[in-house]
Design an enzyme around this catalytic site. Sequence first.
Site, mmCIF file in Angstrom:
data_model
loop_
_atom_site.group_PDB
_atom_site.id
_atom_site.type_symbol
_atom_site.label_atom_id
_atom_site.label_comp_id
_atom_site.label_asym_id
_atom_site.label_seq_id
_atom_site.Cartn_x
_atom_site.Cartn_y
_atom_site.Cartn_z
ATOM 1 C CE LYS A 1 -8.973 -11.456 -3.212
ATOM 2 N NZ LYS A 1 -8.302 -10.589 -2.238
ATOM 3 C CD GLN B 1 -5.094 -9.143 -0.849
ATOM 4 O OE1 GLN B 1 -5.923 -9.262 -1.745
ATOM 5 N NE2 GLN B 1 -5.015 -9.981 0.164
ATOM 6 C CG ASP C 1 -12.706 -7.313 1.399
ATOM 7 O OD1 ASP C 1 -12.958 -8.494 1.097
ATOM 8 O OD2 ASP C 1 -11.558 -6.823 1.375
#
Length: 311
Positions: free
Chosen positions: A54, A98, A121
């Site tokens: 990422k 995460q 997200d």
Amino acid sequence: MSATIIDGKAIAAELRGRIAGEVARLKAAHGIMPGLAVVLVGKNPASEVYVRNKSKAVTDAGMNPVDRYLPESVSEAELLALIDALNADPAVNGILVQLPLPPQIDSQKVIAAIDPAKDVDGFHPLNVGKLGSGLPALVPCTPLGCIILAKKAKASLAGLDAVVIGRSNIVGKPVAQLLLAENATVTIAHSRTRDLAAVCRRADVLIAAIGKPEFVRAGWIKPGATVIDVGINRVPGDAGKTKIVGDVAFAEASAVAGAITPVPGGVGPMTIACLILNTLRATCAQNDVPAPNLDLSGSNQPHQLSRLPPA
Ligand code: NAD
């Protein structure tokens, strides 16, 4: 018949290139540098690889990566304090925590603490609710990637029968909402669905997000259907190594489907590309700059996703 392979790697690379162009324009015209904060708790090797990938994608797009590593033992209060600081930091436009988190931390509490405008997200209840209500929202990255790939194969999904296998908050439910927004007729199948094979055989678009290696067989697929395989499953490969396969038995399914995504190289690369896209959209919204109109479908049809407002 042999299916067209939907090359997620190439499509993601093209999308990332366009985003980088828009980031350069944003910098030149407005002096704005998008920043994405990725928070990783503990030492999960798979998550560390994701976070590294990422960060590289963020840097390649001309954005600023803000990686925060916390020990496995971190308390919920400490993590929430970090989220507060990132929410308040004007150099951070997107925040991703995460998952999974260690057991002492309530993941839902952490997701709800993220500023919805920075929730790249798309997991915050406000964004989930907006998506369900058909309002502009930051939408989850993997589902967004699935729709972009499906629209590469079929320019319009309107009126098509779409079947999603899986009802998770991360993939199944949001991808079903996005299909609905594309005017598909949507069925969500799951572990309690009766005669799954028959349900799948109705699908013009079949999205598999189950987490079971090569679970979907050729006989479940309607001839000519578009098959999007979200699954990432590690199975024994040659010479004692592991290999990654999807939720669909790719070789046999390719003989029946009209178009299919491979694993790896299908949905996976799109997830990161869509994360970068969401960061760009969030940055534009936070700065009252119009969102760039990226042609995500690659077709000459008007594309609903490209009209999705940024946040
Ligand atoms: P999950 O475990 O949260 O959900 C799996 C879903 O599959 C459940 O809703 C369940 O009802 C359904 N299911 C399980 N067994 C079934 C059965 N026998 N018949 C029908 N349905 C069944 O998983 P998830 O987070 O949604 O992820 C699904 C898969 O997608 C996993 O392989 C995961 O690794 C992968 N994934 C990939 C990406 C990516 O970037 N490509 C992102 C997220 C998840």
